[in-house]
Design an enzyme around this catalytic site. Sequence first.
Site, PDB file in Angstrom:
ATOM      1  N   HIS A  58       0.846  -1.192   0.000  1.00  0.00           N
ATOM      2  CA  HIS A  58       0.000   0.000   0.000  1.00  0.00           C
ATOM      3  C   HIS A  58       0.880   1.239   0.000  1.00  0.00           C
ATOM      4  O   HIS A  58       1.936   1.277   0.637  1.00  0.00           O
ATOM      5  CB  HIS A  58      -0.896   0.015   1.246  1.00  0.00           C
ATOM      6  CG  HIS A  58      -1.575   1.334   1.485  1.00  0.00           C
ATOM      7  ND1 HIS A  58      -1.165   2.219   2.461  1.00  0.00           N
ATOM      8  CD2 HIS A  58      -2.627   1.922   0.871  1.00  0.00           C
ATOM      9  CE1 HIS A  58      -1.939   3.287   2.444  1.00  0.00           C
ATOM     10  NE2 HIS A  58      -2.841   3.139   1.494  1.00  0.00           N
ATOM     11  N   SER A  59       0.486   2.262  -0.755  1.00  0.00           N
ATOM     12  CA  SER A  59       1.183   3.539  -0.794  1.00  0.00           C
ATOM     13  C   SER A  59       2.637   3.331  -1.252  1.00  0.00           C
ATOM     14  O   SER A  59       2.879   2.704  -2.278  1.00  0.00           O
ATOM     15  CB  SER A  59       1.104   4.221   0.580  1.00  0.00           C
ATOM     16  OG  SER A  59       1.545   5.554   0.527  1.00  0.00           O
ATOM     17  N   LEU A  60       3.607   3.829  -0.498  1.00  0.00           N
ATOM     18  CA  LEU A  60       5.012   3.611  -0.835  1.00  0.00           C
ATOM     19  C   LEU A  60       5.317   2.123  -0.956  1.00  0.00           C
ATOM     20  O   LEU A  60       6.078   1.701  -1.843  1.00  0.00           O
ATOM     21  CB  LEU A  60       5.897   4.251   0.241  1.00  0.00           C
ATOM     22  CG  LEU A  60       7.396   3.927   0.217  1.00  0.00           C
ATOM     23  CD1 LEU A  60       8.036   4.393  -1.088  1.00  0.00           C
ATOM     24  CD2 LEU A  60       8.096   4.556   1.417  1.00  0.00           C
TER      25      LEU A  60
END
Length: 433
Positions: free
Chosen positions: A264-266
């Site tokens: 998720h995300s980075l």
Amino acid sequence: MLNLLPTTLRFLFGSLLWLDFSQPPAVLPARTPLSFQLRHEHAITNDSRVIFSNAVPSFAADSYAVSTSNIQTHRPQSAKAFHSARLRSIRHDQSEHVLWDTTDVLGPNVEERETLLTLAKMTSNAYTSPTASDWYTSDGWNRSTPFGWEPDADGIRGHVFVSDDNSTVALTIKGTSAGWITGGGGPTVRKDKLNDNLLFSCCCARVGPTWSTVCDCHQGGYRCEQECLEKSLIGESLYYSVGVNLYNNITYLYPNADIWLIGHSLGGSLASLIGVTFGAPVVAFEAPSEKLACDTFAPAFSSESMSPSSQSLSNTDLVDDMQPSTQHITHIFHTADPIPMGVCTGVTSSCGIAGYAMETSCHLGKVIRYDTVTHFGWSVDIRTHSIVQIIDRLLSEDWTQEGQEGRTVPEAKADEDCVDCFNWEFGSFKGKS
């Protein structure tokens, strides 16, 4: 004989040995469900060593059922030759040909909502310990026995889930631990922010004259030194390089298994960059756009349409390590999240105020884009970036949209006609006025 060694030593030797990918795991029938259990936690020390902790049996009993489908990808014919070429390109700036095999592997069925929901729960747990109230099991929440979580570990971390038959490993990677995004901070914030600003800015987080850059590649105006930028992105302590070492450790522990990368995300962007290096299936939730970073590493192989059997490794790390196709990478995000949409930009944006230069908007592979602004009336808000929002609001019900009847999620499509940092010039400017 290696199985007789202590687990810690086996992990250590795993980072030193080469593997042979010439015989890929057998492909199971399409849509065969797999049941995953937590086996390990992974993290890195402050000196960038990959460390693991085993899950205790009482906690590992929780299982996650995932529907599957066959995915075509490319893998290097020889891991030894692959890593040799990678090191040669980094240390000596010299090219070396690497042969890739086209193969079918069993991957997650990203066209089913329940599959995405389960994977989202698994990657959400990378932010937390299994004793915390925000740990997801397949059916809800869990507050069971701790298994060695190290809250002071710095940098990249997550979990290793393994299928009951050991045929598949799902490696989850945590995203940015920033209170303004996820609702909590943590010890990894400093390195998370450094990697965010290196990977997702146009040039070393040079957003404005008042910003302190994270590398020395800015050459005035909108000019960026290409060679400097390439070298800045591949430091041994940076997350991509650590992720490559982590992947190699997992392939040693489970040499006959397919490996999925979930984040998720980075963490999603890192999963994509590692997945494009090794040809592993990837599912990334609300990930910042990583295509510019990949193109910086590998300008000669940025086109997804290329599928030669031989590529030349040169210049830098991910550079030409990148395998010929990226269709095994799937991004899932919604239009109310400004980070994957590439609109959290400028010094007055939420990202800019917090010191994050999130300037890119183009993704590798395929994108499942939920238009929550049009269909649900969601407002564009950085707070919708949280993985909890994805689990509790976005994936809680089937997606219904005119023209896509019978689907439970939006159709996956490539990011076409997408251009990052159009006003920047990348090249060699040293000594030029």
